[in-house]
Enzyme design. Structure first.
Site, PDB file in Angstrom:
ATOM      1  N   VAL A  16       0.847  -1.210   0.000  1.00  0.00           N
ATOM      2  CA  VAL A  16       0.000   0.000   0.000  1.00  0.00           C
ATOM      3  C   VAL A  16       0.875   1.250   0.000  1.00  0.00           C
ATOM      4  O   VAL A  16       0.640   2.202  -0.756  1.00  0.00           O
ATOM      5  CB  VAL A  16      -0.941   0.025   1.226  1.00  0.00           C
ATOM      6  CG1 VAL A  16      -1.692   1.338   1.309  1.00  0.00           C
ATOM      7  CG2 VAL A  16      -1.906  -1.133   1.194  1.00  0.00           C
ATOM      8  N   LYS A  40      15.234  -3.017   2.469  1.00  0.00           N
ATOM      9  CA  LYS A  40      14.159  -2.638   1.547  1.00  0.00           C
ATOM     10  C   LYS A  40      14.386  -1.222   1.017  1.00  0.00           C
ATOM     11  O   LYS A  40      14.268  -0.953  -0.176  1.00  0.00           O
ATOM     12  CB  LYS A  40      12.811  -2.718   2.292  1.00  0.00           C
ATOM     13  CG  LYS A  40      11.620  -2.536   1.413  1.00  0.00           C
ATOM     14  CD  LYS A  40      10.356  -2.391   2.209  1.00  0.00           C
ATOM     15  CE  LYS A  40       9.713  -3.710   2.560  1.00  0.00           C
ATOM     16  NZ  LYS A  40       8.381  -3.533   3.151  1.00  0.00           N
ATOM     17  N   THR A 122      -5.435  -0.511   7.486  1.00  0.00           N
ATOM     18  CA  THR A 122      -6.793  -0.896   7.896  1.00  0.00           C
ATOM     19  C   THR A 122      -6.801  -1.145   9.398  1.00  0.00           C
ATOM     20  O   THR A 122      -6.059  -1.981   9.902  1.00  0.00           O
ATOM     21  CB  THR A 122      -7.234  -2.154   7.136  1.00  0.00           C
ATOM     22  OG1 THR A 122      -7.187  -1.831   5.750  1.00  0.00           O
ATOM     23  CG2 THR A 122      -8.643  -2.557   7.513  1.00  0.00           C
ATOM     24  N   GLU A 149      -4.835  -5.513  -5.527  1.00  0.00           N
ATOM     25  CA  GLU A 149      -3.528  -5.923  -6.016  1.00  0.00           C
ATOM     26  C   GLU A 149      -3.665  -6.332  -7.474  1.00  0.00           C
ATOM     27  O   GLU A 149      -4.674  -6.893  -7.881  1.00  0.00           O
ATOM     28  CB  GLU A 149      -2.977  -7.082  -5.178  1.00  0.00           C
ATOM     29  CG  GLU A 149      -2.677  -6.627  -3.774  1.00  0.00           C
ATOM     30  CD  GLU A 149      -1.906  -7.657  -2.956  1.00  0.00           C
ATOM     31  OE1 GLU A 149      -1.167  -8.454  -3.538  1.00  0.00           O
ATOM     32  OE2 GLU A 149      -2.070  -7.639  -1.735  1.00  0.00           O
ATOM     33  N   GLY A 253      -8.532 -15.058  -0.899  1.00  0.00           N
ATOM     34  CA  GLY A 253      -7.338 -14.985  -0.045  1.00  0.00           C
ATOM     35  C   GLY A 253      -6.834 -13.562  -0.066  1.00  0.00           C
ATOM     36  O   GLY A 253      -7.595 -12.633  -0.294  1.00  0.00           O
ATOM     37  N   CYS A 256      -6.149  -8.709   2.535  1.00  0.00           N
ATOM     38  CA  CYS A 256      -7.253  -7.904   3.085  1.00  0.00           C
ATOM     39  C   CYS A 256      -8.460  -8.714   3.531  1.00  0.00           C
ATOM     40  O   CYS A 256      -8.868  -8.632   4.689  1.00  0.00           O
ATOM     41  CB  CYS A 256      -7.697  -6.873   2.067  1.00  0.00           C
ATOM     42  SG  CYS A 256      -6.551  -5.509   1.917  1.00  0.00           S
ATOM     43  N   LYS A 316      -4.046 -14.369  -6.196  1.00  0.00           N
ATOM     44  CA  LYS A 316      -4.770 -13.980  -7.413  1.00  0.00           C
ATOM     45  C   LYS A 316      -3.724 -13.644  -8.463  1.00  0.00           C
ATOM     46  O   LYS A 316      -2.546 -13.491  -8.129  1.00  0.00           O
ATOM     47  CB  LYS A 316      -5.729 -12.823  -7.148  1.00  0.00           C
ATOM     48  CG  LYS A 316      -5.075 -11.490  -6.882  1.00  0.00           C
ATOM     49  CD  LYS A 316      -6.162 -10.456  -6.682  1.00  0.00           C
ATOM     50  CE  LYS A 316      -5.712  -9.098  -7.125  1.00  0.00           C
ATOM     51  NZ  LYS A 316      -6.733  -8.087  -6.977  1.00  0.00           N
ATOM     52  N   ARG A 323      -0.012 -14.098   0.676  1.00  0.00           N
ATOM     53  CA  ARG A 323      -0.706 -14.023   1.964  1.00  0.00           C
ATOM     54  C   ARG A 323      -2.095 -14.655   1.867  1.00  0.00           C
ATOM     55  O   ARG A 323      -2.876 -14.302   0.988  1.00  0.00           O
ATOM     56  CB  ARG A 323      -0.789 -12.570   2.451  1.00  0.00           C
ATOM     57  CG  ARG A 323       0.528 -12.102   3.027  1.00  0.00           C
ATOM     58  CD  ARG A 323       0.500 -10.658   3.411  1.00  0.00           C
ATOM     59  NE  ARG A 323       0.492  -9.785   2.248  1.00  0.00           N
ATOM     60  CZ  ARG A 323       0.463  -8.455   2.313  1.00  0.00           C
ATOM     61  NH1 ARG A 323       0.416  -7.861   3.490  1.00  0.00           N
ATOM     62  NH2 ARG A 323       0.486  -7.732   1.214  1.00  0.00           N
TER      63      ARG A 323
HETATM   64  C1  UDX Z   1      -9.228  -6.408  -1.841  1.00  0.00           C
HETATM   65  C2  UDX Z   1     -10.294  -5.334  -2.082  1.00  0.00           C
HETATM   66  O1  UDX Z   1     -10.955  -5.604  -3.325  1.00  0.00           O
HETATM   67  C3  UDX Z   1      -9.668  -3.957  -2.070  1.00  0.00           C
HETATM   68  O2  UDX Z   1     -10.662  -2.969  -2.206  1.00  0.00           O
HETATM   69  C4  UDX Z   1      -8.943  -3.773  -0.735  1.00  0.00           C
HETATM   70  O3  UDX Z   1      -8.325  -2.546  -0.678  1.00  0.00           O
HETATM   71  C5  UDX Z   1      -7.919  -4.873  -0.539  1.00  0.00           C
HETATM   72  O4  UDX Z   1      -8.574  -6.138  -0.626  1.00  0.00           O
HETATM   73  P1  UDX Z   1      -7.345  -7.631  -3.231  1.00  0.00           P
HETATM   74  O5  UDX Z   1      -7.092  -8.400  -1.983  1.00  0.00           O
HETATM   75  O6  UDX Z   1      -6.189  -7.052  -3.957  1.00  0.00           O
HETATM   76  O7  UDX Z   1      -8.331  -6.405  -2.938  1.00  0.00           O
HETATM   77  O8  UDX Z   1      -8.056  -8.593  -4.276  1.00  0.00           O
HETATM   78  P2  UDX Z   1      -9.503  -8.795  -4.900  1.00  0.00           P
HETATM   79  O9  UDX Z   1      -9.411  -8.615  -6.359  1.00  0.00           O
HETATM   80  O10 UDX Z   1     -10.530  -8.045  -4.190  1.00  0.00           O
HETATM   81  O11 UDX Z   1      -9.678 -10.374  -4.653  1.00  0.00           O
HETATM   82  C6  UDX Z   1      -9.609 -10.931  -3.343  1.00  0.00           C
HETATM   83  C7  UDX Z   1      -9.761 -12.425  -3.386  1.00  0.00           C
HETATM   84  O12 UDX Z   1     -11.084 -12.781  -3.760  1.00  0.00           O
HETATM   85  C8  UDX Z   1      -8.844 -13.143  -4.385  1.00  0.00           C
HETATM   86  O13 UDX Z   1      -8.344 -14.308  -3.778  1.00  0.00           O
HETATM   87  C9  UDX Z   1      -9.766 -13.481  -5.542  1.00  0.00           C
HETATM   88  O14 UDX Z   1      -9.331 -14.621  -6.243  1.00  0.00           O
HETATM   89  C10 UDX Z   1     -11.067 -13.718  -4.822  1.00  0.00           C
HETATM   90  N1  UDX Z   1     -12.268 -13.483  -5.646  1.00  0.00           N
HETATM   91  C11 UDX Z   1     -12.546 -12.235  -6.109  1.00  0.00           C
HETATM   92  C12 UDX Z   1     -13.134 -14.530  -5.918  1.00  0.00           C
HETATM   93  O15 UDX Z   1     -12.921 -15.682  -5.494  1.00  0.00           O
HETATM   94  N2  UDX Z   1     -14.273 -14.286  -6.643  1.00  0.00           N
HETATM   95  C13 UDX Z   1     -14.580 -13.051  -7.110  1.00  0.00           C
HETATM   96  O16 UDX Z   1     -15.636 -12.916  -7.755  1.00  0.00           O
HETATM   97  C14 UDX Z   1     -13.690 -11.993  -6.841  1.00  0.00           C
END
Ligand code: UDX
Length: 436
Positions: A16, A40, A122, A149, A253, A256, A316, A323
């Site tokens: 972040v 870092k 957060t 991400e 996963g 967040c 993802k 994480r």
């Molecule tokens: C999330 C929030 O979207 C973001 O607003 C916050 O600031 C941080 O957390 P992020 O963790 O980067 O973002 O990923 P995101 O694209 O939201 O996906 C989170 C997880 O949900 C991933 O493991 C993804 O594979 C899963 N996912 C997402 C699903 O299984 N199905 C979906 O329809 C969408």
């Protein structure tokens, strides 16, 4: 002559913090970013990134002149009045958020500090209030982060909304933060601190709820012969529901969702309120990863000495973040059943290696599939759609695939010689025509 923009300080150069620092530099602000890890800071000062995030390396390099990395808090305090706190707040054993790093930052600010503390980390609702109680007079703004991400730079530059929480007396500090974000053009919501903190937790908990909901629908679809993709499409056309975050799979996963859902549940519990819905959201997500094992067993019987290839390890695509990745639980469960696990990820292998010491990590999808009794698509990396699946089928001991993200084309896979199983799709429809 270009106008001098307000300097910005960033504390904590994790994912972040680095995105925030690089993007404000891109917007023309001089940015000083401070982290306690010297290694870092040195790497970043040489332009070497410690994380994989599309477009970020280019931003850091392009804005090198405006971007300073340091371990020295006083350098940051001298340079900038507006300080974004971006330190991590991992879950503690009790499921609450660990605020020790946030507290250390506050302690490092001099007693007569005129800086504005802008909380991006957060934190549970109530954190701002307690910091303001400990440090009366220190301007405090809550500005939660909603970046995803893999698309963080684009999300920063084109925000759906920017939430700025400031309590009575700190309106001027809130205005200063609003000015930073105005050029981006997204909706700016001004609110009090506690509401801003809750918006972040509630948004992530709601999105996680949507995912667990569609995953349960997927599990029912398997029983009744429906296709969850079609169901989600049909649901999503209702604008009250919306089509996003309805992709069924092997669970959410990342840094967040798991943490924030648990933190909100604990926050409610600590006030005496039992947030029942979130208990189910978490449990569904845990079980969803494990369902893959049963799917494999249905085809292979016992998994003892079976070689299972995991395609993708990151939580993802387009990130190397491991994480709370579903792959971690899945690999351990498969090994627990006696399987031999081999895995490939385009960018997360290095990080994964530190966490999955007994998993064989290889350099390509083809290598992972060689001699495998089954494959599981864990992360929907684009390159897996491009793979020559017919050639891959030839190299596997048994061309069986569980598509944990419903990412591949079942018909094409079956044509390539695979037994294909997705999540929430009818198994029979995806069986190879020639299967006996
Ligand atoms: C999330 C929030 O979207 C973001 O607003 C916050 O600031 C941080 O957390 P992020 O963790 O980067 O973002 O990923 P995101 O694209 O939201 O996906 C989170 C997880 O949900 C991933 O493991 C993804 O594979 C899963 N996912 C997402 C699903 O299984 N199905 C979906 O329809 C969408």
């Amino acid at each position: 002559m270009s106008e001098q923009r307000e300097p910005v300080g960033v504390i904590g150069v994790g994912w972040v913090g680095l995105v925030t620092a690089a993007c404000f530099a891109e917007l023309g602000h001089p940015v000083v970013a401070r982290d306690i890890l010297a290694e870092k800071v040195e790497a970043l000062s040489r332009g070497e990134l410690t994380i994989h995030e599309p477009g970020l390396a280019e931003l850091v390099q392009r804005n090198a002149e405006r971007l300073t990395f340091t371990t020295d808090m006083s350098e940051l305090l001298d340079a900038a009045r507006l300080l974004f706190v971006c330190v991590d707040t991992p879950p503690t054993y009790s499921g609450d958020a660990d605020l020790s790093r946030v507290r250390s930052v506050v302690e490092e600010l001099p007693a007569d500090s005129e800086h504005v503390l802008i909380m991006k980390s957060t934190v549970p609702a109530g954190t701002g209030e307690s910091i303001r109680r400990d440090r009366p007079g220190l301007p405090y703004v809550s500005c939660p982060e909603f970046l995803k991400e893999g698309t963080a730079v684009a999300d920063f530059m084109n925000p759906d909304r920017v939430v700025i929480g400031a309590d009575a007396g700190d309106e001027g500090a809130g205005d200063a933060v609003a000015r930073l974000y105005e050029p981006l053009g997204g909706a700016i919501l001004r609110t009090d601190v506690a509401s801003a903190e809750m918006i972040k937790l509630a948004s992530n908990a709601f999105l996680a709820t949507k995912i667990s909901f569609i995953n349960e629908i997927a599990n029912v679809c398997e029983e009744v012969g429906a296709d969850v993709g079609e169901v989600a499409r049909g649901m999503g056309l209702d604008e009250r529901i919306g089509s996003s975050f309805l992709r069924a799979g092997i669970g959410y996963g990342g840094s967040c969702f798991p943490k924030d859902v648990s933190a909100l549940k604990m926050l409610a519990g600590n006030t005496g309120y039992h947030f029942q819905l979130l208990t189910a959201v978490i449990e569904v997500n845990e079980l969803q990863k494990r369902r893959v094992v049963a799917k494999l067993q249905r085809h292979l019987g016992s998994l003892i000495d079976k070689r299972v290839a995991l395609l993708g390890l990151a939580f993802k695509p387009d990130t190397d973040d491991m994480r709370e990745a579903s792959s971690l639980v899945l690999a351990a469960r498969l090994q627990g059943e006696g399987a031999e696990v081999v895995a490939y990820d385009p960018v997360a292998s290095k990080r994964a290696g530190e966490l999955l010491s007994s998993v064989e990590l290889v350099g390509s999808a083809v290598e992972a599939l060689e001699g495998a009794d089954a494959a599981v698509l864990v992360t929907e990396w684009g390159e897996f759609a491009e793979l020559d699946w017919a050639a891959a089928a030839e190299r596997m001991t048994r061309p069986l695939i569980v598509d944990g993200r419903n990412f591949l084309d079942p018909e094409a896979l079956v044509k390539a010689g695979f037994e294909y199983e997705g999540i929430g799709q009818t198994v029979s429809a995806a069986r190879p025509a020639a299967a006996s």
